[in-house]
Design a protein around this motif. Structure first.
Motif, PDB file in Angstrom:
ATOM      1  N   PHE A  50       0.850  -1.179   0.000  1.00 49.76           N
ATOM      2  CA  PHE A  50       0.000   0.000   0.000  1.00 49.76           C
ATOM      3  C   PHE A  50       0.889   1.234   0.000  1.00 49.76           C
ATOM      4  O   PHE A  50       1.959   1.236   0.604  1.00 49.76           O
ATOM      5  N   LEU A  51       0.432   2.260  -0.639  1.00 51.74           N
ATOM      6  CA  LEU A  51       1.088   3.559  -0.568  1.00 51.74           C
ATOM      7  C   LEU A  51       0.166   4.506   0.179  1.00 51.74           C
ATOM      8  O   LEU A  51      -1.036   4.551  -0.095  1.00 51.74           O
ATOM      9  N   ILE A  52       0.699   5.233   1.117  1.00 52.23           N
ATOM     10  CA  ILE A  52      -0.074   6.223   1.846  1.00 52.23           C
ATOM     11  C   ILE A  52       0.466   7.591   1.476  1.00 52.23           C
ATOM     12  O   ILE A  52       1.666   7.836   1.595  1.00 52.23           O
ATOM     13  N   TYR A  53      -0.396   8.449   1.002  1.00 55.36           N
ATOM     14  CA  TYR A  53      -0.006   9.798   0.630  1.00 55.36           C
ATOM     15  C   TYR A  53      -0.541  10.779   1.668  1.00 55.36           C
ATOM     16  O   TYR A  53      -1.734  10.803   1.955  1.00 55.36           O
ATOM     17  N   GLY A  74      11.007   3.007  11.211  1.00 59.26           N
ATOM     18  CA  GLY A  74      11.400   2.260  10.020  1.00 59.26           C
ATOM     19  C   GLY A  74      10.381   1.227   9.586  1.00 59.26           C
ATOM     20  O   GLY A  74      10.585   0.514   8.617  1.00 59.26           O
ATOM     21  N   GLU A  75       9.272   1.128  10.314  1.00 63.51           N
ATOM     22  CA  GLU A  75       8.208   0.178   9.951  1.00 63.51           C
ATOM     23  C   GLU A  75       7.621   0.521   8.581  1.00 63.51           C
ATOM     24  O   GLU A  75       7.339  -0.358   7.779  1.00 63.51           O
ATOM     25  N   TYR A  76       7.424   1.804   8.337  1.00 63.00           N
ATOM     26  CA  TYR A  76       6.935   2.279   7.038  1.00 63.00           C
ATOM     27  C   TYR A  76       8.049   3.085   6.385  1.00 63.00           C
ATOM     28  O   TYR A  76       8.553   4.037   6.979  1.00 63.00           O
ATOM     29  N   PRO A  77       8.445   2.717   5.175  1.00 62.22           N
ATOM     30  CA  PRO A  77       9.440   3.543   4.484  1.00 62.22           C
ATOM     31  C   PRO A  77       8.821   4.885   4.091  1.00 62.22           C
ATOM     32  O   PRO A  77       7.643   4.957   3.761  1.00 62.22           O
ATOM     33  N   LEU A  78       9.607   5.919   4.181  1.00 63.05           N
ATOM     34  CA  LEU A  78       9.113   7.271   3.910  1.00 63.05           C
ATOM     35  C   LEU A  78       9.795   7.829   2.669  1.00 63.05           C
ATOM     36  O   LEU A  78      11.016   7.770   2.542  1.00 63.05           O
ATOM     37  N   HIS A  79       8.995   8.349   1.754  1.00 65.11           N
ATOM     38  CA  HIS A  79       9.498   8.970   0.534  1.00 65.11           C
ATOM     39  C   HIS A  79       8.897  10.364   0.444  1.00 65.11           C
ATOM     40  O   HIS A  79       7.682  10.532   0.559  1.00 65.11           O
TER      41      HIS A  79
END
Length: 69
Positions: free
Chosen positions: A15-18, A53-58
């Protein structure tokens, strides 16, 4: 940010979260309204998972000029 999720059948899903700038301001809004409080808590939880670090951040920076002439 991209979230990887595994179901009981071991099906791999991503999933991607924006989050936009308005979301990042939600924790500073009036928390007396339940909806705003829940949204603020969700934003805090997402950001906490990014810090661990559970969710990678971009980061994506897009500048637009919404003014109408």
């Amino acid at each position: 940010m991209q979230i990887k999720y595994h179901t009981e059948q071991d099906v791999h899903m991503e999933f991607l979260i924006y989050l936009d700038v308005c979301c990042l301001n939600r924790p500073f809004d009036d928390q007396t309204q339940e909806r705003i409080r829940l949204e603020a808590e969700a934003v805090r939880l997402i950001l906490a998972n990014c810090q661990t670090g559970e969710y990678p951040l971009h980061w994506v920076m897009e500048v637009t000029d919404d003014r109408r002439d």
